[in-house]
Structures are given as C-alpha cells and as structure tokens.
Design a protein around this motif. Structure first.
Motif, PDB file in Angstrom:
ATOM      1  N   UNK A 208       6.277  41.347 -30.069  1.00 46.46           N
ATOM      2  CA  UNK A 208       6.627  41.078 -31.444  1.00 46.46           C
ATOM      3  C   UNK A 208       7.773  39.902 -31.123  1.00 46.46           C
ATOM      4  N   UNK A 209       8.665  39.538 -31.893  1.00 47.12           N
ATOM      5  CA  UNK A 209       9.716  38.780 -32.013  1.00 47.12           C
ATOM      6  C   UNK A 209      10.369  38.779 -33.151  1.00 47.12           C
ATOM      7  N   UNK A 210      11.962  38.447 -32.926  1.00 42.39           N
ATOM      8  CA  UNK A 210      12.611  38.598 -34.275  1.00 42.39           C
ATOM      9  C   UNK A 210      13.790  37.540 -33.884  1.00 42.39           C
ATOM     10  N   UNK A 211      13.605  36.674 -34.917  1.00 43.92           N
ATOM     11  CA  UNK A 211      14.720  35.437 -35.039  1.00 43.92           C
ATOM     12  C   UNK A 211      15.720  35.743 -35.753  1.00 43.92           C
ATOM     13  N   UNK A 212      17.081  35.334 -35.566  1.00 42.07           N
ATOM     14  CA  UNK A 212      18.241  35.662 -36.151  1.00 42.07           C
ATOM     15  C   UNK A 212      18.050  35.459 -37.785  1.00 42.07           C
ATOM     16  N   UNK A 213      18.290  36.551 -38.500  1.00 48.62           N
ATOM     17  CA  UNK A 213      18.159  36.544 -39.826  1.00 48.62           C
ATOM     18  C   UNK A 213      16.865  36.879 -40.353  1.00 48.62           C
ATOM     19  N   UNK A 214      15.985  37.007 -39.597  1.00 48.27           N
ATOM     20  CA  UNK A 214      14.692  37.071 -39.842  1.00 48.27           C
ATOM     21  C   UNK A 214      13.996  38.320 -39.684  1.00 48.27           C
ATOM     22  N   UNK A 215      13.020  38.878 -40.171  1.00 47.34           N
ATOM     23  CA  UNK A 215      12.394  40.271 -39.951  1.00 47.34           C
ATOM     24  C   UNK A 215      11.414  40.174 -38.544  1.00 47.34           C
ATOM     25  N   UNK A 216      11.407  41.260 -37.957  1.00 52.50           N
ATOM     26  CA  UNK A 216      10.595  41.361 -36.685  1.00 52.50           C
ATOM     27  C   UNK A 216       9.140  40.966 -37.217  1.00 52.50           C
ATOM     28  N   UNK A 217       8.385  39.966 -36.277  1.00 50.67           N
ATOM     29  CA  UNK A 217       7.111  39.749 -36.735  1.00 50.67           C
ATOM     30  C   UNK A 217       6.154  39.816 -35.345  1.00 50.67           C
ATOM     31  N   UNK A 218       4.904  40.038 -35.763  1.00 48.09           N
ATOM     32  CA  UNK A 218       3.970  40.331 -34.696  1.00 48.09           C
ATOM     33  C   UNK A 218       3.608  39.199 -34.188  1.00 48.09           C
ATOM     34  N   UNK A 219       3.385  38.892 -32.844  1.00 52.60           N
ATOM     35  CA  UNK A 219       2.921  37.716 -32.074  1.00 52.60           C
ATOM     36  C   UNK A 219       1.550  37.715 -31.644  1.00 52.60           C
ATOM     37  N   UNK A 220       1.364  38.731 -31.012  1.00 50.10           N
ATOM     38  CA  UNK A 220       0.056  38.967 -30.128  1.00 50.10           C
ATOM     39  C   UNK A 220      -0.112  40.388 -29.968  1.00 50.10           C
ATOM     40  N   UNK A 221      -1.686  40.911 -29.925  1.00 51.50           N
ATOM     41  CA  UNK A 221      -2.021  42.129 -29.474  1.00 51.50           C
ATOM     42  C   UNK A 221      -3.145  42.063 -28.630  1.00 51.50           C
ATOM     43  N   UNK A 222      -3.090  43.262 -27.954  1.00 51.90           N
ATOM     44  CA  UNK A 222      -4.258  43.671 -27.014  1.00 51.90           C
ATOM     45  C   UNK A 222      -4.470  44.872 -27.059  1.00 51.90           C
ATOM     46  N   UNK A 223      -5.520  45.249 -27.460  1.00 53.10           N
ATOM     47  CA  UNK A 223      -6.260  46.542 -27.445  1.00 53.10           C
ATOM     48  C   UNK A 223      -6.708  47.320 -26.238  1.00 53.10           C
ATOM     49  N   UNK A 224      -6.835  48.713 -26.001  1.00 55.57           N
ATOM     50  CA  UNK A 224      -7.195  49.087 -24.612  1.00 55.57           C
ATOM     51  C   UNK A 224      -8.705  48.846 -24.443  1.00 55.57           C
ATOM     52  N   UNK A 225      -9.375  48.077 -25.303  1.00 55.58           N
ATOM     53  CA  UNK A 225     -10.623  47.931 -25.174  1.00 55.58           C
ATOM     54  C   UNK A 225     -10.682  46.237 -24.768  1.00 55.58           C
ATOM     55  N   UNK A 226      -9.592  45.983 -24.807  1.00 57.05           N
ATOM     56  CA  UNK A 226      -9.532  44.320 -24.373  1.00 57.05           C
ATOM     57  C   UNK A 226      -9.568  43.402 -25.392  1.00 57.05           C
ATOM     58  N   UNK A 227      -9.824  43.580 -26.544  1.00 56.88           N
ATOM     59  CA  UNK A 227      -9.771  42.576 -27.767  1.00 56.88           C
ATOM     60  C   UNK A 227      -8.250  42.136 -28.017  1.00 56.88           C
ATOM     61  N   UNK A 228      -8.399  40.808 -28.271  1.00 63.44           N
ATOM     62  CA  UNK A 228      -6.792  40.197 -28.530  1.00 63.44           C
ATOM     63  C   UNK A 228      -6.753  39.698 -29.777  1.00 63.44           C
ATOM     64  N   UNK A 229      -5.427  39.496 -30.290  1.00 68.24           N
ATOM     65  CA  UNK A 229      -5.113  38.840 -31.550  1.00 68.24           C
ATOM     66  C   UNK A 229      -3.952  38.096 -31.478  1.00 68.24           C
ATOM     67  N   UNK A 230      -3.784  37.030 -32.332  1.00 68.88           N
ATOM     68  CA  UNK A 230      -2.479  36.269 -32.373  1.00 68.88           C
ATOM     69  C   UNK A 230      -2.256  35.997 -33.788  1.00 68.88           C
TER      70      UNK A 230
END
Length: 115
Positions: free
Chosen positions: A37-59
């Motif tokens: 995740x990332x959070x810029x000043x004055x902004x909400x935390x946002x999801x950047x990238x994910x990886x499941x235990x099964x190996x699937x990724x998302x961006x």
C-alpha cells in the motif's frame, strides 16, 4: 503476530527505479494475501499491488506495467520493483499480510520522486 519491516525507500529522480523489500518474521498461515500500500500526504492509504499465497498478482491501474510484486518464500520476503517512477508515486509505502484471523502491517518506508 507477524512482524514486517520495509526497506529500500529513498529519493529518486523521475524515470528512475527503486526496489522495496519487506522482511517478514514469524509464521504466516495460508491462505493469505500479501500486499503493498502507499499513502501520500493528505491522501488516504491506497492499494498498490497484491500477491496471494497461490501466486496470483494484482495491481492498481496507476502502477500497472511499471511496478512488479514478487516474493522469496525461502527468505520470507516480499518485494516491489518500481520502474519509470513519477512524482505522483511519492508516498510512504507499507507492506501487509492478511491472514484469515488478522492483518499485519509494517512501519512504512518513504519513497520520494523528485528532480
């Protein structure tokens, strides 16, 4: 609870690259989803990238094609390779692991993209 420690942040010029690392200590149960995740000043935390235990990724659309999430199970580590960085990528980056019963977070690492 899993302990997560991020590293690899810093100051980089636009167009440059950085690789963030997240070292995990403790046993991580399956199934799980590891994420950046990332959070810029004055902004909400946002999801950047994910990886499941099964190996699937998302961006997130904003980083697709520029960022790559990966893991090294032997080292219990998660990585985020960031290429073609833009000023709008400036933020504190956090890694997390979501297990069935709880979600753990790291303390974050600052990434600043500026000339």
């Amino acid at each position: 609870q899993v302990q997560l420690v991020e590293s690899g942040g810093g100051l980089v010029q636009p167009g440059g690259s950085l690789r963030l690392s997240c070292a995990a200590s403790g046993s991580i149960s399956r199934p799980n989803v590891m994420a950046w995740y990332r959070q810029a000043p004055g902004k909400e935390r946002e999801l950047v990238a994910t990886m499941t235990s099964g190996g699937s990724t998302g961006y997130a659309d904003s980083v697709k094609g520029r960022f790559t999430i990966s893991e090294d199970n032997a080292k219990n580590a998660l990585y985020l390779q960031m290429n073609s960085l833009k000023p709008e990528d400036t933020a504190v980056y956090y890694c997390s692991v979501a297990e069935v019963r709880e979600t753990s977070w790291g303390q974050g690492t600052q990434v600043t993209v500026s000339s």
